[in-house]
Design an enzyme around this catalytic site. Sequence first.
Site, PDB file in Angstrom:
ATOM      1  N   ASP A 133       0.816  -1.215   0.000  1.00 37.52           N
ATOM      2  CA  ASP A 133       0.000   0.000   0.000  1.00 37.52           C
ATOM      3  C   ASP A 133       0.852   1.269   0.000  1.00 37.52           C
ATOM      4  O   ASP A 133       0.402   2.335   0.395  1.00 37.52           O
ATOM      5  CB  ASP A 133      -0.962   0.000   1.197  1.00 37.52           C
ATOM      6  N   HIS A 138      25.129   4.551 -16.164  1.00 36.67           N
ATOM      7  CA  HIS A 138      24.011   4.915 -15.284  1.00 36.67           C
ATOM      8  C   HIS A 138      24.016   4.050 -14.028  1.00 36.67           C
ATOM      9  O   HIS A 138      22.992   3.518 -13.615  1.00 36.67           O
ATOM     10  CB  HIS A 138      22.675   4.813 -16.030  1.00 36.67           C
ATOM     11  N   ASP A 173      27.230  12.102 -11.006  1.00 42.74           N
ATOM     12  CA  ASP A 173      26.279  12.685 -11.962  1.00 42.74           C
ATOM     13  C   ASP A 173      24.999  12.925 -11.176  1.00 42.74           C
ATOM     14  O   ASP A 173      24.219  11.996 -10.933  1.00 42.74           O
ATOM     15  CB  ASP A 173      26.068  11.696 -13.119  1.00 42.74           C
ATOM     16  N   ASP A 186      21.473  18.797 -14.487  1.00 47.25           N
ATOM     17  CA  ASP A 186      22.107  17.518 -14.838  1.00 47.25           C
ATOM     18  C   ASP A 186      23.607  17.790 -14.948  1.00 47.25           C
ATOM     19  O   ASP A 186      24.078  18.262 -15.991  1.00 47.25           O
ATOM     20  CB  ASP A 186      21.511  17.013 -16.165  1.00 47.25           C
ATOM     21  N   HIS A 191      28.207   6.960 -25.755  1.00 54.91           N
ATOM     22  CA  HIS A 191      26.922   7.673 -25.670  1.00 54.91           C
ATOM     23  C   HIS A 191      27.024   9.011 -26.401  1.00 54.91           C
ATOM     24  O   HIS A 191      28.123   9.450 -26.761  1.00 54.91           O
ATOM     25  CB  HIS A 191      26.497   7.873 -24.203  1.00 54.91           C
ATOM     26  N   HIS A 243      21.797  16.264 -24.706  1.00 51.57           N
ATOM     27  CA  HIS A 243      20.335  16.097 -24.770  1.00 51.57           C
ATOM     28  C   HIS A 243      19.719  17.383 -24.250  1.00 51.57           C
ATOM     29  O   HIS A 243      20.401  18.179 -23.591  1.00 51.57           O
ATOM     30  CB  HIS A 243      19.875  14.872 -23.960  1.00 51.57           C
ATOM     31  N   HIS A 296      16.018  14.227 -19.568  1.00 52.61           N
ATOM     32  CA  HIS A 296      16.142  14.072 -21.024  1.00 52.61           C
ATOM     33  C   HIS A 296      14.883  14.728 -21.592  1.00 52.61           C
ATOM     34  O   HIS A 296      13.853  14.085 -21.756  1.00 52.61           O
ATOM     35  CB  HIS A 296      16.260  12.599 -21.424  1.00 52.61           C
ATOM     36  N   GLU A 355      28.250  16.611 -22.372  1.00 55.80           N
ATOM     37  CA  GLU A 355      28.714  15.615 -21.413  1.00 55.80           C
ATOM     38  C   GLU A 355      29.544  14.500 -22.042  1.00 55.80           C
ATOM     39  O   GLU A 355      29.140  13.339 -22.038  1.00 55.80           O
ATOM     40  CB  GLU A 355      27.522  15.004 -20.673  1.00 55.80           C
ATOM     41  N   TYR A 371      35.267   5.807 -20.767  1.00 59.12           N
ATOM     42  CA  TYR A 371      35.008   4.756 -19.766  1.00 59.12           C
ATOM     43  C   TYR A 371      35.867   3.546 -20.120  1.00 59.12           C
ATOM     44  O   TYR A 371      35.630   2.888 -21.138  1.00 59.12           O
ATOM     45  CB  TYR A 371      33.523   4.390 -19.777  1.00 59.12           C
ATOM     46  N   ARG A 380      33.447  11.395 -16.752  1.00 60.20           N
ATOM     47  CA  ARG A 380      32.485  12.206 -17.521  1.00 60.20           C
ATOM     48  C   ARG A 380      32.495  13.602 -16.912  1.00 60.20           C
ATOM     49  O   ARG A 380      32.634  13.738 -15.684  1.00 60.20           O
ATOM     50  CB  ARG A 380      31.081  11.585 -17.444  1.00 60.20           C
ATOM     51  N   GLU A 387      30.034  17.041 -17.226  1.00 62.62           N
ATOM     52  CA  GLU A 387      28.739  17.437 -17.803  1.00 62.62           C
ATOM     53  C   GLU A 387      28.328  18.818 -17.305  1.00 62.62           C
ATOM     54  O   GLU A 387      28.296  19.067 -16.101  1.00 62.62           O
ATOM     55  CB  GLU A 387      27.667  16.410 -17.399  1.00 62.62           C
TER      56      GLU A 387
HETATM   57  N1  GLY Z   1      22.135  11.954 -15.815  1.00 62.89           N
HETATM   58  C1  GLY Z   1      21.830  11.261 -16.997  1.00 62.89           C
HETATM   59  C2  GLY Z   1      22.478  11.887 -18.137  1.00 62.89           C
HETATM   60  O1  GLY Z   1      23.486  12.529 -17.979  1.00 62.89           O
HETATM   61  O2  GLY Z   1      21.996  11.878 -19.244  1.00 62.89           O
HETATM   62 MN    MN Z   2      22.873  14.272 -19.138  1.00 63.23          MN
HETATM   63 MN    MN Z   3      23.946  13.434 -16.144  1.00 66.12          MN
END
Ligand code: GLY
Ligand code: MN
Ligand code: MN
Length: 474
Positions: A69, A281, A298, A309, A381, A385, A392, A409, A413, A430, A432
């Site tokens: 619940d 991720h 991140d 982000d 990647h 975005h 996103h 970003e 890796y 990374r 970003e």
């Molecule tokens: N935090 C997810 C991305 O950087 O797209």
């Molecule tokens: Mn991002």
């Molecule tokens: Mn990110």
Amino acid sequence: MRVVSIVLWLLIGLPVASLLAQDSDRYRNEQDFLTPEFYKARREALRQLIPEGSCAVLLSAPVRNRSNDVDYPYHQSPDFYYLSGWTEPNSVLVVFKEAQRFNKGEVKDILLVPPRDPAKERWNGRRGGKTAARRISGADWVLTTESWDTLQLPFESLTKVLQLRLEDPRIAGNQDPLEYDGLLRSYRKKVDSASVSPDDFLLKRALTTMRMVKHPDELALLQRAVDISVSGHLEMMKALEPGMTEYQVEAVGEYVFHALGAEAVGYPSICGGGENSTVLHYTDNRRPLGAGDLILLDMGAEYHGYTADITRTLPVTGKYTSEQLAIYNLVLEARDSGIAACQPGNPFQAPNAAARRVISRGLQDLGIIHSADELKTYFMHGTSHYLGLDVHDAGNYGPLAPGNVITVEPGIYIAADSPCDRKWWGIGIRIEDDILITTTGHQNLSEKLPVKPEEIEKAMKQPAILNNSALKNE
Ligand code: GLY
Ligand code: MN
Ligand code: MN
């Protein structure tokens, strides 16, 4: 008898009356929410983009069950919120292209919200009801959802009904007509009985066109989300030291987010130390951090619906090793080239192309790859975005235009067992940032956060509010 009724009033009537009399606006202590004029203008802009004779029907996001619940914290559908400012579930918004005549008179939009209900509110929190809904959304006509089943949409004068992709009912067999399933059933009945076939493409396209160009009022909230996130990242830099766990670093960042007024994180925080920094991720965030590890953070705060982000990758000891520094500087150069390509009129892929060029050349110089074809082994990647109400965010990935907010970003890796010298293994980096496209170029909304290795190493020497000993449970 009289005494009995007074006692009954005191016992039942007074608490109910006082509950209803309180300002029902449970989530609006701050003064910086967007105004009803903003939401009115969004609906007006939508009208410009939808066909003659059409109406758009949006359902609020369903409540999602966690287990038994207990539900997940509620998050409104960003499209619904963008057109109404309304954050409660079990609500419906109807926007007509042209004003329609109802008993109430001519209306261009109708917002239906859950009715006030002191018993339910005692358990689940205050509802805004019609008063708050009117004040927040500025909708022409605000009703409670008790009217939804019988509300006649003027299908005889409408040529098209636009909807978003509808989520299936939440709980099979849920009979409550005022909950998502009931509202959806009732909507389908209306559409079926009028023999309308709804379009679920045009509305998404119109909202994408709108949401990808931020209004200055939205940018103020997005900048606030970014500023809060920058403070959280800075505090993590100060607090980080060997002996901590990934979740303790996460806790420091999220503490600052909440302490500065963020309602939530915009997405599950990614705090990957050592080998975990190579998982794009990663969200377990349970591992102890060793000296010599990097940690990839991140994390973005959500403020009044808008999310940041931001990623920084830090050395746990406070000093990058020479291998880490070589990879870090390459990602930093790619990030700088990516940001430089953020110019109005450039293809959406321009920052990605710029970043890939730098990383491809750099990895070849370091002997980690032998040709550009191998780049995707280590940089798998995209670079950008859209960012806004969703991490996103909605956008058509066409040429960059003023008012777009995108991330830049790049990352590298290098998982263990990668086909390169093992001295590189376990390095995941990374960087970003959140970039606004302007009429003349761009503005880095997250530029206050240290990014150069020497700036980060300096920030890590600063005293922390939440240091390792404050985080120990002893
Ligand atoms: N935090 C997810 C991305 O950087 O797209
Ligand atoms: Mn991002
Ligand atoms: Mn990110």
